[in-house]
Structures are given as structure tokens and as C-alpha cells.
Design a protein around this motif. Structure first.
Motif, PDB file in Angstrom:
ATOM      1  N   LEU A  88      -8.541  16.165   8.103  1.00  0.00           N
ATOM      2  CA  LEU A  88      -7.512  16.129   9.152  1.00  0.00           C
ATOM      3  C   LEU A  88      -7.475  14.780   9.877  1.00  0.00           C
ATOM      4  O   LEU A  88      -6.677  14.572  10.784  1.00  0.00           O
ATOM      5  N   PHE A  89      -8.358  13.869   9.494  1.00  0.00           N
ATOM      6  CA  PHE A  89      -8.434  12.581  10.178  1.00  0.00           C
ATOM      7  C   PHE A  89      -7.660  11.523   9.388  1.00  0.00           C
ATOM      8  O   PHE A  89      -7.919  11.303   8.204  1.00  0.00           O
ATOM      9  N   LEU A  90      -6.706  10.877  10.061  1.00  0.00           N
ATOM     10  CA  LEU A  90      -5.860   9.885   9.381  1.00  0.00           C
ATOM     11  C   LEU A  90      -6.326   8.460   9.633  1.00  0.00           C
ATOM     12  O   LEU A  90      -5.698   7.517   9.184  1.00  0.00           O
ATOM     13  N   GLY A  91      -7.401   8.290  10.385  1.00  0.00           N
ATOM     14  CA  GLY A  91      -7.946   6.952  10.620  1.00  0.00           C
ATOM     15  C   GLY A  91      -7.500   6.358  11.941  1.00  0.00           C
ATOM     16  O   GLY A  91      -6.911   7.027  12.788  1.00  0.00           O
ATOM     17  N   MET A  92      -7.795   5.072  12.072  1.00  0.00           N
ATOM     18  CA  MET A  92      -7.454   4.342  13.295  1.00  0.00           C
ATOM     19  C   MET A  92      -5.971   3.990  13.264  1.00  0.00           C
ATOM     20  O   MET A  92      -5.419   3.723  12.201  1.00  0.00           O
ATOM     21  N   LEU A  93      -5.342   3.996  14.444  1.00  0.00           N
ATOM     22  CA  LEU A  93      -3.950   3.561  14.512  1.00  0.00           C
ATOM     23  C   LEU A  93      -3.892   2.170  15.140  1.00  0.00           C
ATOM     24  O   LEU A  93      -4.903   1.621  15.556  1.00  0.00           O
ATOM     25  N   GLY A  94      -2.713   1.596  15.189  1.00  0.00           N
ATOM     26  CA  GLY A  94      -2.524   0.338  15.904  1.00  0.00           C
ATOM     27  C   GLY A  94      -2.508  -0.886  15.030  1.00  0.00           C
ATOM     28  O   GLY A  94      -2.212  -0.809  13.835  1.00  0.00           O
ATOM     29  N   MET A  95      -2.843  -2.021  15.635  1.00  0.00           N
ATOM     30  CA  MET A  95      -2.654  -3.337  15.020  1.00  0.00           C
ATOM     31  C   MET A  95      -3.286  -3.458  13.629  1.00  0.00           C
ATOM     32  O   MET A  95      -2.689  -4.003  12.721  1.00  0.00           O
TER      33      MET A  95
END
Lengths: 553, 93
Positions: A247-254
Motif C-alpha cells: 500500500l506504500f507508493l513511496g516518497m512524493l515531491g521533488m
């Protein structure tokens, strides 16, 4: 009871449960050190006050409890400031005790006098200037209460030398400072929150350091599983969900994963837990999840509505709110939403890099797989930090230590050391770069002295890589002041400090060097020379929308 | 733009003015006028700050509330800026 102010400080620290403090003595803290001489508290003599501050952070970041450092007046106090500012931006609890010139000399430009109160005011949660030794009976416990309550943070207690030597008589000991009760007012927000989640077709958890700080990681996983809500994380939230949780899609952002940024843009409800809509996370704010409703949960009420208006603001810590909302959440699978997200997952260059054993991301994944399961990893700041955020298999909260808000180069080695002092039975891995490593190099002397079980992995690209990358991408390839024309022999430096060193060969081709350094019980350095022109991808240009990800060169 | 009076009760010590004005400076809030006087035995002070109302006023109140030295914060609707200005005029005579 009668004692002087310095003895009172030390006794109050003992009563607070403090076992270890980091610092460097000086003229204005000699009475304090004379009191420490007679105390069971272990004092670690660092080689720079910034090192002391970051070692206290290493303990605080891994335990969640306020850790203590100390410095003398003037340059001692100014040297602490970077570590304080870093703790302030990342909400790390710590108490710094600084010496000050005697009260009678304050304001006269005395030797080693600086306005510590004024200098630390904007970079601390609160600061005290103690004018009478008797005040320490309230100030010291209060400093710990403030540091650990609500949203944690650093507290400075500035103590003039004559206050340290002033005699105090008192009848009874104050209670040690403990975190204040969790503030909570329901006002029907839970029912509204449950309703919004129930009505949402495409909800997302957007989680940050507040989930880790509140001890809410297990609750987050339960809520995510029960209601089928996928999770994206900020840098500070990494570890709240295991890196390989479906269910974890990882880090978001830059420098986040494409699927995290794309899924956020499609969500109709953002459940933001312990985050602050940082610009490196949101990209261009107007374009960030523009059509989604936002439930913003934070222990710090001023964060709610600071950057992004919330459809529903919930003032409380993430763990408390998750505990209360879990029974009100239905059991859902949300197959449609998960199918949509699965369609967004295409093979990306960044994912291929993790599988490439000679790319920095692949080397970092290799290190993560070789290190013990419960190892703690600290990084410095730069490309190696972003590759670690993307590729290191982070499994547990408080096991990845990074300077998130301030982005302080020189953070890695002393923070790893603080973590090692606090977790003597665990392996600590410090992933650093050749730029950052030299910024607190002097602490290798402290590291060798205490024989801490730390493996430093130095990704040497001969550059300030993240600066060079931005110059290449956004400043017409005007690479300027970001390339080191000459680099020292890092292995020889380590050996000069009495630390074993290995060379892993170009792009880590000599894996046995990495294996041996990791297996070594005690301080070790492994230098990994990497290509000087490799960039971190994906990258969202500063100020652009998170959908404008540059995927490769 | 409309002027607002923010009333604070604060711990009275030499650093408290730095705590308040420092917050305004570092968070880029406007501050147009300050009135301050000790209360009771001098352990507390009352401050009235005149600011220009904008969309950040709510954020300002939340940030002020977080300061350790701030005991209470309120927006005084009943004490308009004209009274404030009048008082300033009297003080400057």
C-alpha cells in the motif's frame, strides 16, 4: 538542601533520567563541568559544539526523548546554532545548556560574550536566560516539558557563570518535566472525518514526521489496510510504512516516485497526517492536488491552514487521531482505485537505477540489503541523501535519520554517532558525500575514541552534486563552484584518525570492500568513488508542478 | 484593509518583547504599533498590537498562541484603531 546553581542543574538532569550529555567546556561553563565531575552522567567530549548538538539529535531522533548538549558562552553557543536550527525545523526534542558571562558583565562586550538569548530565539521552540539559581528549579524541568510536549523542539537554557556558582537553599525537589497531556477536542471532527473517508472514491494518506514522532506507524498501517488507502510519505515520514508494503507508493515531491506524484494528482481526498505542505513536497502549490478535499491532522494547530486551506482541520497528534478514527473506518478494498494506481506504475528510469548494481541507487540498495535488518541509517545532505531516500529499504520508524527541513551538510557523522550512543547494540550506517563529510570531519576523532559501531559509506563524486545538477539542468550547464578540483585521500584521513578504511572501487565494483566494512565491529569507512555527472531523477524543477517530473537526462 | 488590535497577556521579563517582535519579523507579519504595560505585581504584562488585517491574521494569532511567554491572545473588536491612534497622539504631545 543547599548547593550551587551548577550542581543543581546536574542533579536536575540526573533526576530527569539523563545518562549522557555531549559538549565542550569553556570559561563560562567551568562550574557546570565541576559539578559534572561528581556526577554519574557520562560526558562525551566532542571536537566542535555543532558535533555535540548533532550527537544529541542522533539520540533524540532515535529515541523520541529530549537529549542534552552543552556549550560555553560566545563561540561555543554560536557553534551550536546550526544544530538547534536543524532540530527546530525537524521538530527534534533537545535541551541545550549554554554558559554565559557573569551577570555583572552582560552587555559590556565581555570576553566570549554573545547574546545567546537573542541568537537562539528564532531557532528554538523556546529559550530561557536564567537570572537566579533558584529559578533553575522550575526552568530545567520546564525545558524538558516544552521540548517533548506537542510538537517537539529544541530548548536553550542560558546560564550566566555567577548563577552557576550562586548558592541555593530549597526544601524539596521539583518533579521531572514530562510531556504535557495530548490536547484533544472532538467537536464532531471525527464523525466528519469518517464521513469524508466513507464518501471518498480515491483517498490517499500523505504522511510525515508527525506520524513517526507520535508513534503512529503501526496505526497508520492498520488504517491503510482496513480502508484500502494508499500511502505516500514525505522525507521525514519515511519509515512510517515499510518500503515494500504493497500500500506504500513511496516518497512524493521533488525527487519522489512518479507513482506517488501521479496518484496524489488523481486523489479526491488527501488525509494529511503530521505534514506541513513543504515546498519541496508540494511543488507549485496551486497545482498540488488542486481538486482534492484535504483533511489536515497536526498536533501544531498553526500548521493547519498555514500553506493550504484544509476542508477539515483536526488538531491532534497523528497517533491519537488514528486511534480514534480506526473504529469509525469501514473495511474497504477499493479495488477500482488500486487498479487505477497500478496503471500509473510504469517502469521508470529511477526504478531501473535501483536494480543497476553500479548506479549509486543500486549501491545504496545493496548496502541496505547487506546491513542488519534493524540497522539505523543516517545520511548527510545532497544527491546521496536523495538516492538513499529513494533506494534504501527503510523498514522501521526512527531508522532513517536525515536533515529534512534545514538540509544541513555535516549532519551525517555526528547524528550517526548520537544514534550509536543511544543504540549501542545496533549497527549504524552513515551514508555521506565528499562535500558533506568534510563539514564535521573533526568528529572522527571522537568516533575513534569511543569505537562506535558505525560504517561510513562515502559516495565520492568530487562535486557538490545537487548544486552541479541544478546548474546543469536550470542554469545552462554553468557548472561553477560546485566541482572540487582536488580531493583529499579519504582513506588516509580515516586511517590518520585511527579508523579502518576500505576502497570499494569505481562505482562500488569491489563489493567485498563494502561487505567487509559493514561486517566490521567498530568505526569503519568505505569510500565509493562514483561518476561525477550522475543526476538524481526524477526531478521536479523548483516551483513547477509535481506533474512536471524530469525522468532522465 | 482594516486595522485590528491584538491583545496579549504575556510573561513579563526583559526578553518578552524580543519574543513577540521576533515572531513578527521572521514570519513576515506586519506590526504597526505596540502598547505595553505591566499587570498586577509585574509578573505579567498586557500588550496591544495594532496590525493591518489581512488573510494571515488567523495564522498570526495561531503563531502568537504557540509562544511560551504568551498566556492569552485575543482580537479586540471593541477597541478600534481610532482609540489607539488617539492614545498615540496624547503620548506624543
Amino acid at each position: 538542601m543547599e548547593m550551587n546553581g551548577a550542581q543543581l542543574i546536574v542533579k536536575l538532569l540526573e533526576r530527569q533520567g539523563i545518562k549522557i550529555i555531549w559538549g565542550i567546556p569553556g570559561g563560562a561553563t567551568l562550574p557546570l563541568y565541576d559539578a559534572l565531575y561528581q556526577s554519574p552522567i557520562r560526558h562525551i567530549l566532542t571536537r566542535h559544539e555543532q558535533g555535540a548538538g548533532f550527537m544529541a539529535q542522533g539520540m533524540a531522533r532515535t529515541t523520541g526523548k529530549a537529549a542534552v548538549c552543552t556549550a560555553t558562552s560566545g563561540p561555543g553557543a554560536t557553534n551550536l546554532i546550526t544544530a538547534l536550527a536543524d532540530a527546530h525545523l525537524d521538530s527534534v526534542p533537545m535541551v541545550a545548556i549554554t554558559g554565559q558571562v557573569p551577570t555583572a558583565l552582560m552587555g559590556t562586550d565581555a570576553f566570549q560574550e554573545v547574546d545567546t538569548y537573542g541568537l537562539t530565539l528564532p531557532v528554538t521552540k523556546h529559550n530561557f536566560l536564567v537570572k537566579a539559581a533558584a529559578d533553575l528549579l522550575t526552568v530545567i524541568p520546564e525545558a524538558f516539558r516544552i521540548a517533548e510536549s506537542g510538537r517537539p523542539g529544541p530548548v536553550v537554557v542560558d546560564v550566566p557563570k555567577d548563577v552557576q556558582t550562586q548558592k541555593v537553599r530549597f526544601g524539596q525537589w521539583p518533579e521531572p518535566g514530562v510531556p504535557g497531556p495530548v490536547r484533544w477536542r472532538d467537536n464532531g471532527v471525527l464523525e466528519r472525518m469518517a464521513q469524508m473517508i466513507r464518501q471518498s472514491k480515491r483517498p490517499m494518506f500523505y504522511v510525515g514526521g508527525g506520524v513517526v514522532a507520535s508513534g503512529g506507524a503501526d496505526l497508520l498501517r492498520s488504517a491503510s489496510q482496513k480502508n484500502g488507502i494508499p500511502v505516500v510519505s514525505t522525507l521525514m515520514g519515511l519509515g512510517a510504512m515499510a518500503y515494500d508494503d504493497p500500500l506504500f507508493l513511496g516518497m512524493l515531491g521533488m525527487h519522489g516516485t512518479p507513482v506517488a506524484n501521479l496518484a496524489m494528482a488523481r486523489a479526491d481526498l488527501i488525509i494529511a497526517l503530521g505534514i506541513r505542505f513543504d515546498d519541496r513536497v508540494t511543488g507549485k502549490m496551486e497545482a498540488f492536488c488542486a481538486d482534492a478535499a484535504v483533511i489536515h491532522v497536526d498536533v501544531d494547530e498553526s500548521e493547519i491552514g498555514k500553506i493550504r486551506n484544509a476542508s477539515l482541520g483536526v488538531c491532534g497528534d497523528a497517533a491519537t487521531v488514528l486511534t480514534k478514527i480506526l473504529p469509525r473506518m469501514d473495511t474497504f478494498t477499493r479495488e477500482g482505485w488500486h487498479g487505477e494506481i497500478a496503471s500509473l506504475k510504469s517502469p521508470t528510469p529511477a526504478a531501473a537505477e535501483i536494480k543497476n548494481p553500479f548506479h549509486p541507487s543500486g549501491i545504496i540498495r545493496y548496502i541496505g540489503n547487506r546491513a542488519p535488518e534493524d540497522a539505523i541509517v543516517a545520511t548527510d545532505v545532497g544527491q546521496h541523501q536523495m538516492w538513499t531516500a529513494q533506494a534504501y529499504p527503510v523498514r522501521h520508524p526512527r531508522s532513517l535519520l536525515m536533515s529534512g527541513g534545514l538540509g544541513t551538510m555535516g549532519f551525517g557523522v555526528p547524528v550517526a554517532m548520537g544514534a550509536a550512543f543511544a543504540n549501542p547494540h545496533k549497527k549504524i550506517v552513515c551514508i555521506t558525500g565528499d562535500g558533506s563529510f568534510l563539514m564535521n570531519l573533526q568528529e572522527l576523532a571522537t568516533l575513534a575514541e569511543h569505537e562506535l559501531n558505525i560504517t561510513i559509506v562515502l559516495m565520492d563524486n568530487g562535486h557538490l552534486g545537487l548544486v552541479r545538477q541544478q546548474q546543469e539542468m536550470f542554469y545552462s550547464n554553468h557548472v561553477f563552484a560546485s566541482k572540487f578540483t582536488r580531493s583529499p585521500d579519504f582513506s588516509a584521513i580515516a586511517q590518520g584518525f585511527g579508523i579502518r578504511a576500505w576502497d570499494a572501487g569505481i562505482n562500488g565494483s569491489n563489493r567485498s570492500a563494502i561487505d567487509e566494512a559493514l561486517a566490521f565491529q567498530g568505526p569503519s569507512l568505505v569510500v565509493v568513488p562514483i561518476d561525477g555527472t550522475t543526476n538524481v531523477y526524477p526531478m521536479v524543477p523548483p516551483g513547477a508542478s509535481n506533474l512536471e517530473m524530469i525522468q532522465e537526462a | 484593509m482594516y486595522d485590528t488590535i491584538v491583545e496579549l497577556t504575556v510573561r513579563n521579563h526583559p526578553g518578552v518583547m524580543s519574543q513577540i517582535t521576533g515572531l513578527f519579523a521572521r514570519r513576515n507579519f506586519n506590526l504597526e504599533g505596540i502598547l505595553c504595560r505591566p499587570e498586577g505585581d509585574g509578573g505579567l504584562s498586557r500588550m496591544r498590537l495594532m496590525i493591518y488585517t489581512d488573510e494571515r491574521t488567523e495564522q498570526l494569532v495561531k503563531q502568537l498562541s504557540k509562544l511560551y511567554d504568551v498566556i492569552s491572545v485575543s482580537i479586540r473588536q471593541d477597541r478600534g484603531p481610532s482609540r489607539y491612534r488617539q492614545l498615540f497622539e496624547e503620548c506624543w504631545d
